[in-house]
Design a protein around this motif. Structure first.
Motif, PDB file in Angstrom:
ATOM      1  N   PHE A  74     -37.314  19.524  53.338  1.00 33.02           N
ATOM      2  CA  PHE A  74     -36.217  18.986  54.147  1.00 33.02           C
ATOM      3  C   PHE A  74     -36.226  17.460  54.158  1.00 33.02           C
ATOM      4  O   PHE A  74     -35.187  16.821  54.021  1.00 33.02           O
ATOM      5  N   VAL A  75     -37.420  16.866  54.311  1.00 28.66           N
ATOM      6  CA  VAL A  75     -37.510  15.404  54.295  1.00 28.66           C
ATOM      7  C   VAL A  75     -37.129  14.861  52.923  1.00 28.66           C
ATOM      8  O   VAL A  75     -36.388  13.879  52.799  1.00 28.66           O
ATOM      9  N   GLY A  76     -37.630  15.507  51.873  1.00 37.97           N
ATOM     10  CA  GLY A  76     -37.326  15.061  50.521  1.00 37.97           C
ATOM     11  C   GLY A  76     -35.864  15.213  50.163  1.00 37.97           C
ATOM     12  O   GLY A  76     -35.281  14.357  49.485  1.00 37.97           O
ATOM     13  N   THR A  77     -35.237  16.302  50.616  1.00 33.50           N
ATOM     14  CA  THR A  77     -33.808  16.492  50.380  1.00 33.50           C
ATOM     15  C   THR A  77     -33.011  15.349  51.001  1.00 33.50           C
ATOM     16  O   THR A  77     -32.103  14.779  50.373  1.00 33.50           O
ATOM     17  N   THR A  78     -33.347  15.009  52.230  1.00 34.56           N
ATOM     18  CA  THR A  78     -32.672  13.897  52.903  1.00 34.56           C
ATOM     19  C   THR A  78     -32.882  12.594  52.148  1.00 34.56           C
ATOM     20  O   THR A  78     -31.935  11.830  51.923  1.00 34.56           O
ATOM     21  N   ALA A  79     -34.125  12.348  51.737  1.00 42.07           N
ATOM     22  CA  ALA A  79     -34.431  11.116  51.005  1.00 42.07           C
ATOM     23  C   ALA A  79     -33.683  11.048  49.676  1.00 42.07           C
ATOM     24  O   ALA A  79     -33.191   9.979  49.281  1.00 42.07           O
ATOM     25  N   MET A  80     -33.549  12.180  48.993  1.00 39.91           N
ATOM     26  CA  MET A  80     -32.871  12.194  47.694  1.00 39.91           C
ATOM     27  C   MET A  80     -31.397  11.842  47.829  1.00 39.91           C
ATOM     28  O   MET A  80     -30.861  11.027  47.065  1.00 39.91           O
ATOM     29  N   LEU A  81     -30.719  12.432  48.807  1.00 35.09           N
ATOM     30  CA  LEU A  81     -29.284  12.181  48.944  1.00 35.09           C
ATOM     31  C   LEU A  81     -29.009  10.772  49.450  1.00 35.09           C
ATOM     32  O   LEU A  81     -28.074  10.102  48.978  1.00 35.09           O
ATOM     33  N   VAL A  82     -29.804  10.305  50.393  1.00 38.01           N
ATOM     34  CA  VAL A  82     -29.630   8.933  50.888  1.00 38.01           C
ATOM     35  C   VAL A  82     -29.948   7.934  49.774  1.00 38.01           C
ATOM     36  O   VAL A  82     -29.241   6.929  49.605  1.00 38.01           O
ATOM     37  N   SER A  83     -30.981   8.210  48.993  1.00 35.43           N
ATOM     38  CA  SER A  83     -31.340   7.331  47.882  1.00 35.43           C
ATOM     39  C   SER A  83     -30.237   7.281  46.841  1.00 35.43           C
ATOM     40  O   SER A  83     -29.947   6.218  46.274  1.00 35.43           O
ATOM     41  N   ALA A  84     -29.617   8.418  46.576  1.00 35.12           N
ATOM     42  CA  ALA A  84     -28.519   8.453  45.605  1.00 35.12           C
ATOM     43  C   ALA A  84     -27.372   7.555  46.052  1.00 35.12           C
ATOM     44  O   ALA A  84     -26.774   6.836  45.247  1.00 35.12           O
ATOM     45  N   TYR A  85     -27.058   7.595  47.347  1.00 32.97           N
ATOM     46  CA  TYR A  85     -25.931   6.815  47.864  1.00 32.97           C
ATOM     47  C   TYR A  85     -26.210   5.308  47.820  1.00 32.97           C
ATOM     48  O   TYR A  85     -25.359   4.523  47.417  1.00 32.97           O
ATOM     49  N   ARG A 117     -47.076  29.795  41.536  1.00 36.78           N
ATOM     50  CA  ARG A 117     -45.815  30.406  41.990  1.00 36.78           C
ATOM     51  C   ARG A 117     -45.153  29.556  43.064  1.00 36.78           C
ATOM     52  O   ARG A 117     -43.948  29.290  43.013  1.00 36.78           O
ATOM     53  N   ASP A 118     -45.932  29.099  44.020  1.00 34.29           N
ATOM     54  CA  ASP A 118     -45.364  28.370  45.154  1.00 34.29           C
ATOM     55  C   ASP A 118     -44.847  26.995  44.751  1.00 34.29           C
ATOM     56  O   ASP A 118     -43.735  26.597  45.139  1.00 34.29           O
ATOM     57  N   VAL A 119     -45.622  26.245  43.972  1.00 34.59           N
ATOM     58  CA  VAL A 119     -45.180  24.884  43.623  1.00 34.59           C
ATOM     59  C   VAL A 119     -44.012  24.924  42.650  1.00 34.59           C
ATOM     60  O   VAL A 119     -43.119  24.058  42.702  1.00 34.59           O
ATOM     61  N   THR A 120     -43.980  25.909  41.765  1.00 36.92           N
ATOM     62  CA  THR A 120     -42.830  25.998  40.861  1.00 36.92           C
ATOM     63  C   THR A 120     -41.565  26.431  41.605  1.00 36.92           C
ATOM     64  O   THR A 120     -40.461  25.989  41.267  1.00 36.92           O
ATOM     65  N   THR A 121     -41.726  27.288  42.604  1.00 34.07           N
ATOM     66  CA  THR A 121     -40.559  27.661  43.422  1.00 34.07           C
ATOM     67  C   THR A 121     -40.033  26.452  44.177  1.00 34.07           C
ATOM     68  O   THR A 121     -38.819  26.233  44.261  1.00 34.07           O
ATOM     69  N   ASN A 122     -40.943  25.660  44.745  1.00 35.48           N
ATOM     70  CA  ASN A 122     -40.526  24.424  45.408  1.00 35.48           C
ATOM     71  C   ASN A 122     -39.779  23.501  44.450  1.00 35.48           C
ATOM     72  O   ASN A 122     -38.729  22.949  44.783  1.00 35.48           O
ATOM     73  N   ALA A 123     -40.337  23.316  43.255  1.00 35.64           N
ATOM     74  CA  ALA A 123     -39.719  22.410  42.282  1.00 35.64           C
ATOM     75  C   ALA A 123     -38.361  22.934  41.828  1.00 35.64           C
ATOM     76  O   ALA A 123     -37.406  22.159  41.660  1.00 35.64           O
ATOM     77  N   PHE A 124     -38.266  24.250  41.634  1.00 32.77           N
ATOM     78  CA  PHE A 124     -36.982  24.835  41.252  1.00 32.77           C
ATOM     79  C   PHE A 124     -35.936  24.592  42.316  1.00 32.77           C
ATOM     80  O   PHE A 124     -34.798  24.203  42.021  1.00 32.77           O
ATOM     81  N   LEU A 125     -36.308  24.808  43.577  1.00 34.24           N
ATOM     82  CA  LEU A 125     -35.360  24.617  44.671  1.00 34.24           C
ATOM     83  C   LEU A 125     -34.878  23.170  44.717  1.00 34.24           C
ATOM     84  O   LEU A 125     -33.684  22.905  44.889  1.00 34.24           O
ATOM     85  N   LEU A 126     -35.798  22.226  44.547  1.00 35.32           N
ATOM     86  CA  LEU A 126     -35.421  20.806  44.588  1.00 35.32           C
ATOM     87  C   LEU A 126     -34.492  20.438  43.442  1.00 35.32           C
ATOM     88  O   LEU A 126     -33.542  19.667  43.607  1.00 35.32           O
ATOM     89  N   GLY A 127     -34.760  20.974  42.264  1.00 34.17           N
ATOM     90  CA  GLY A 127     -33.902  20.668  41.124  1.00 34.17           C
ATOM     91  C   GLY A 127     -32.560  21.362  41.192  1.00 34.17           C
ATOM     92  O   GLY A 127     -31.541  20.827  40.733  1.00 34.17           O
ATOM     93  N   TYR A 128     -32.551  22.542  41.791  1.00 27.24           N
ATOM     94  CA  TYR A 128     -31.331  23.347  41.844  1.00 27.24           C
ATOM     95  C   TYR A 128     -30.347  22.855  42.898  1.00 27.24           C
ATOM     96  O   TYR A 128     -29.138  22.851  42.671  1.00 27.24           O
ATOM     97  N   VAL A 129     -30.848  22.437  44.063  1.00 28.13           N
ATOM     98  CA  VAL A 129     -29.932  22.096  45.151  1.00 28.13           C
ATOM     99  C   VAL A 129     -29.817  20.581  45.391  1.00 28.13           C
ATOM    100  O   VAL A 129     -28.796  19.988  45.051  1.00 28.13           O
ATOM    101  N   PRO A 130     -30.820  19.896  45.955  1.00 28.81           N
ATOM    102  CA  PRO A 130     -30.603  18.479  46.269  1.00 28.81           C
ATOM    103  C   PRO A 130     -30.394  17.585  45.051  1.00 28.81           C
ATOM    104  O   PRO A 130     -29.613  16.632  45.125  1.00 28.81           O
ATOM    105  N   LEU A 131     -31.066  17.872  43.934  1.00 25.86           N
ATOM    106  CA  LEU A 131     -30.844  17.027  42.751  1.00 25.86           C
ATOM    107  C   LEU A 131     -29.411  17.134  42.264  1.00 25.86           C
ATOM    108  O   LEU A 131     -28.739  16.116  42.035  1.00 25.86           O
ATOM    109  N   LEU A 132     -28.913  18.351  42.105  1.00 27.27           N
ATOM    110  CA  LEU A 132     -27.539  18.530  41.637  1.00 27.27           C
ATOM    111  C   LEU A 132     -26.539  18.003  42.662  1.00 27.27           C
ATOM    112  O   LEU A 132     -25.533  17.392  42.306  1.00 27.27           O
TER     113      LEU A 132
END
Length: 277
Positions: A74-85, A117-132
């Protein structure tokens, strides 16, 4: 036994159409209002939607046994979108890298069992939603026509969805991907293509003062990415054995059920408009 007229029946395509239209109009009004009043409000609207989508995916991925790192996500998602802007594409990628590292460190105390399994799921989620989703934020950056670029992006995706829905309901006979999404048909895809290209031409010409052929390219690419995004989310749900990500949006399902095509299309539209307009 009579039919209860108080409960709207789902449409042939499986939606509660009145509820879906009402929610769609309300969401469109919020997006347009934030765009043309204050662009930073648009960032907040996107952030709220993306955080809700991340929460949905955390919940459904946990049903498969994966342990996700909610706080860094959640913190990283916020940081990614604010950083993009505020910082553009490079800042978005740096925030992504730091967030992936944070999820790895956060998971380490949990031991080695299931670690990959856990770290790859985390990485997939980050690439799939906040990155895009970050590319939707990048679309609004230009001072002169940022909001118009975002409107173009939304119009082509909505046109793809509506065109496919109408053509599929009226003419759909040949399944496109029966093992993934049984209701999708080639007739619906043809309707999506025509509507999406038309919306692309109209948007680029009238909103961005661009060439018609640029709009045609944007529409043609968008219908492909929107379709892939929709099918990809359908595969995730089938793999996890669920129908919708949640029931948060009446007539639509979960937030991810509305973001799937938008997420896949955002990078493509940003790149095409960046290069051609």
């Amino acid at each position: 036994m009579g039919v209860d007229q108080s409960t709207p029946a789902p449409s042939r395509a499986g939606r509660n159409l009145p509820a879906a239209i009402a929610v769609g109009v309300a969401l469109g009004a919020v997006i347009l209002g934030s765009l043309f009043w204050q662009k930073s409000l648009f960032v907040l609207v996107v952030l709220a939607a993306v955080l809700a989508a991340v929460d949905e995916l955390v919940r459904v991925f946990q049903t498969s046994g994966a342990k996700l790192s909610r706080i860094p996500l959640f913190v990283g998602t916020t940081a990614m979108l604010v950083s993009a802007y505020y910082g553009g594409p490079l800042a978005l990628l740096i925030a992504l890298a730091l967030t992936v590292l944070a999820t790895i460190f956060w998971r380490m105390p949990g031991g080695s069992i299931g670690f990959v399994r856990d770290v790859t799921t985390n990485a997939f989620l980050l690439g799939y939603v906040p990155l895009l989703a970050g590319f939707a934020i990048l679309l609004v950056q230009p001072e002169d026509d940022g909001p118009q670029r975002v409107v173009t992006f939304f119009l082509v995706v909505v046109a793809s969805d509506v065109g496919g829905y109408v053509a599929g309901v009226l003419f759909g006979k040949h399944p496109m991907a029966p093992t993934i999404s049984p209701k999708k048909s080639w007739e619906g895809f043809a309707g999506s293509t025509l509507a999406c290209i038309g919306a692309g031409i109209g948007s680029v010409v009238w909103l961005l003062d661009g060439h018609w052929w640029v709009g045609a390219i944007v529409g043609a690419v968008a219908v492909l990415t929107a379709t892939v995004g929709d099918l990809a989310e359908s595969m995730i749900k089938r793999d996890l054995g669920i129908k919708d990500m949640s029931n948060l949006l009446p007539g639509h399902g979960g937030v991810m059920d509305r973001l799937d095509s938008l997420l896949a299309t955002a990078p493509a539209v940003w790149l095409l408009l960046h290069l051609l307009v």
